[in-house]
Design an enzyme around this catalytic site. Structure first.
Site, mmCIF file in Angstrom:
data_model
loop_
_atom_site.group_PDB
_atom_site.id
_atom_site.type_symbol
_atom_site.label_atom_id
_atom_site.label_comp_id
_atom_site.label_asym_id
_atom_site.label_seq_id
_atom_site.Cartn_x
_atom_site.Cartn_y
_atom_site.Cartn_z
ATOM 1 N N THR A 12 0.811 -1.220 0.000
ATOM 2 C CA THR A 12 0.000 0.000 0.000
ATOM 3 C C THR A 12 0.844 1.270 0.000
ATOM 4 O OG1 THR A 12 -1.816 -1.084 1.142
ATOM 5 C CG2 THR A 12 -1.696 1.286 1.389
ATOM 6 N N ASP A 54 1.702 -6.738 -4.362
ATOM 7 C CA ASP A 54 0.877 -6.656 -3.168
ATOM 8 C C ASP A 54 1.427 -7.797 -2.297
ATOM 9 O OD1 ASP A 54 -2.422 -5.929 -2.446
ATOM 10 O OD2 ASP A 54 -1.392 -7.544 -1.384
ATOM 11 N N SER A 55 1.671 -7.527 -1.036
ATOM 12 C CA SER A 55 2.393 -8.535 -0.242
ATOM 13 C C SER A 55 1.589 -9.807 -0.030
ATOM 14 C CB SER A 55 2.841 -7.954 1.090
ATOM 15 O OG SER A 55 1.768 -7.905 2.007
ATOM 16 N N SER A 56 0.310 -9.804 -0.415
ATOM 17 C CA SER A 56 -0.435 -11.060 -0.312
ATOM 18 C C SER A 56 0.095 -12.076 -1.327
ATOM 19 C CB SER A 56 -1.936 -10.822 -0.467
ATOM 20 O OG SER A 56 -2.170 -9.999 -1.574
ATOM 21 N N THR A 86 1.515 -4.522 4.200
ATOM 22 C CA THR A 86 1.305 -4.889 5.609
ATOM 23 C C THR A 86 0.695 -6.286 5.788
ATOM 24 O OG1 THR A 86 -0.894 -3.892 5.709
ATOM 25 C CG2 THR A 86 0.981 -2.476 6.278
ATOM 26 N N ASP A 87 0.021 -6.784 4.739
ATOM 27 C CA ASP A 87 -0.719 -8.046 4.919
ATOM 28 C C ASP A 87 0.171 -9.195 5.396
ATOM 29 O OD1 ASP A 87 -3.117 -6.899 4.267
ATOM 30 O OD2 ASP A 87 -3.096 -7.545 2.174
ATOM 31 N N GLN A 276 -4.120 -19.574 19.469
ATOM 32 C CA GLN A 276 -4.807 -18.726 18.474
ATOM 33 C C GLN A 276 -5.243 -17.396 19.088
ATOM 34 O OE1 GLN A 276 -9.094 -20.341 17.813
ATOM 35 N NE2 GLN A 276 -7.767 -22.091 17.511
HETATM 36 N N1 ASP Z 1 -2.626 -5.485 0.385
HETATM 37 C C1 ASP Z 1 -1.568 -4.620 0.848
HETATM 38 C C2 ASP Z 1 -0.287 -5.413 0.896
HETATM 39 O O1 ASP Z 1 -0.083 -6.151 1.820
HETATM 40 C C3 ASP Z 1 -1.918 -4.074 2.190
HETATM 41 C C4 ASP Z 1 -0.944 -3.068 2.766
HETATM 42 O O2 ASP Z 1 0.163 -2.890 2.317
HETATM 43 O O3 ASP Z 1 -1.341 -2.402 3.764
HETATM 44 O O4 ASP Z 1 0.525 -5.313 -0.001
#
Ligand code: ASP
Length: 358
Positions: A12, A54-56, A86-87, A276
């Protein structure tokens, strides 16, 4: 001048458009204030990841690339900043912590909840904090010899961090207090919380092998023993992280426990139990509901985060091969400050704030 290497991987932080996608490096460079303006005495060399993502979409292969990138540039820089989505940031921070051995220089991972070009963005504040940590010499501060996460005014140990979401505290480190934090304009470091510097003469070593045959299983009411048995029989489940309830509790059900026990005995599976609950800590045998797991021979993940548990298992399994006893031994050792420590033995629901007045 203090030299900091910045690696832009996407996320992001540098995204624009609808739907959001990472902007190119040249565009990011234009949009970012000059490093020297943010932290005087710091000079930055900015590079981009081979593919901005995108880190996903991150995979262990990317972690190997990041680790090698740091190794290649290690001598020429005082510290490293990785701009990351952040993901999966907490997974990358944990993986790198286990992959980089005898680290003397800070490797700081940062990102933002709002894009750099959006009003009210947190990107510049987070970036500035990351530059302060990586460019510590310019501030007259000692190096944090760790992989850490710089976010929302706090610097957290990488392999203790978790994404919590929200605006206030998007990242937290439920079982370990921050390594440093911003107080006004000043970065306050807590030296007693840092990992010790490696022995004199020890140089950076990169463990670039990861065994990805790790399965992450979350317990939930209704998970059938036969489903568990089928999952544990998968060839890709050589190592298993079991996210149990609270203090490491699981159903007191013979068939359920037999599935686990057989997988360990007959298939040599390594089963690591974590909680968890974000603030929970595994204490096998505290309740009757975890005594069965203890008897079955699982490994206690103590207060490790699931992110640390998964990535530690990947690196340890790559080192130990088929030697399950060695996997168990290494998993119970505190390798990078990922377990135990400050809050060990303080009960099951520690909130760092309560103990450290943070
Ligand atoms: N979908 C974004 C990522 O992880 C979310 C973020 O960066 O906040 O690349």
């Amino acid at each position: 001048m203090t030299r900091v290497h910045v690696l832009y991987t996407g996320g992001t932080f540098g995204m624009t458009g609808r739907p959001l996608r990472p902007m190119e490096l040249a565009e990011l460079e234009r949009a970012l204030p000059k490093a020297g303006k943010l932290v005087s005495g710091v000079e930055v060399v900015l590079e981009r990841f081979e593919r901005l993502i995108d880190s996903s979409s991150i995979t262990p292969a990317y972690w190997v690339n990041i680790a090698r990138h740091i190794e290649r540039n290690y001598e020429a820089f005082d510290g490293f900043v990785i701009i990351h989505g952040t993901d999966t940031l907490a997974y990358t921070a944990s993986a790198l912590a286990f992959m980089l051995e005898d680290l003397r220089k800070p490797v700081v991972i940062t990102g933002s909840m709002l894009p750099l070009l959006e009003e009210g963005t947190d990107a510049i504040d987070n970036y500035r904090l990351a530059l302060m940590v990586a460019g510590h010499r310019a501030l007259g501060l000692p190096a944090i010899p760790e992989v850490c996460v710089a976010f929302a005014g706090r610097v957290l140990r990488g392999c203790r961090s978790r994404k919590m979401g929200g605006r206030e505290r998007p990242f937290d480190s439920p079982h370990y207090p921050p390594l440093a934090k911003l107080q006004g304009e000043t970065l306050r470091l807590f030296p007693e919380r840092l990992l010790p510097m490696p022995e004199p003469g020890a140089t950076l070593r990169v463990q670039d092998r990861l065994d990805t045959d790790v399965l992450d299983i979350t317990l939930y009411p209704g998970l059938r023993p036969e489903t568990l048995r089928a999952m544990l029989a998968l060839p890709q489940a050589r190592g298993v992280v079991l996210r149990a309830y609270g203090a490491g509790n699981a159903p007191e059900d013979e068939a359920f426990l037999a599935a686990l026990e057989e997988a360990m005995r007959e298939r040599g599976r390594a089963v690591l139990v974590v909680s968890q609950t974000p603030y929970g800590k595994v204490a096998l045998g505290h309740y009757a509901a975890s005594s069965g797991l203890l008897r079955a021979g699982v490994i206690s993940g103590a207060d490790m985060t699931p992110e640390a548990a998964i990535t530690k298992l990947m690196t340890v399994m790559a080192q130990a091969g088929d030697d399950t006893a060695r996997i168990k031994e290494l998993m119970q050792q505190n390798l990078r400050g990922e377990m135990g420590g400050h809050l060990a033995g303080r009960g099951f629901y520690p909130r760092p704030e309560r103990f450290f007045g943070l």
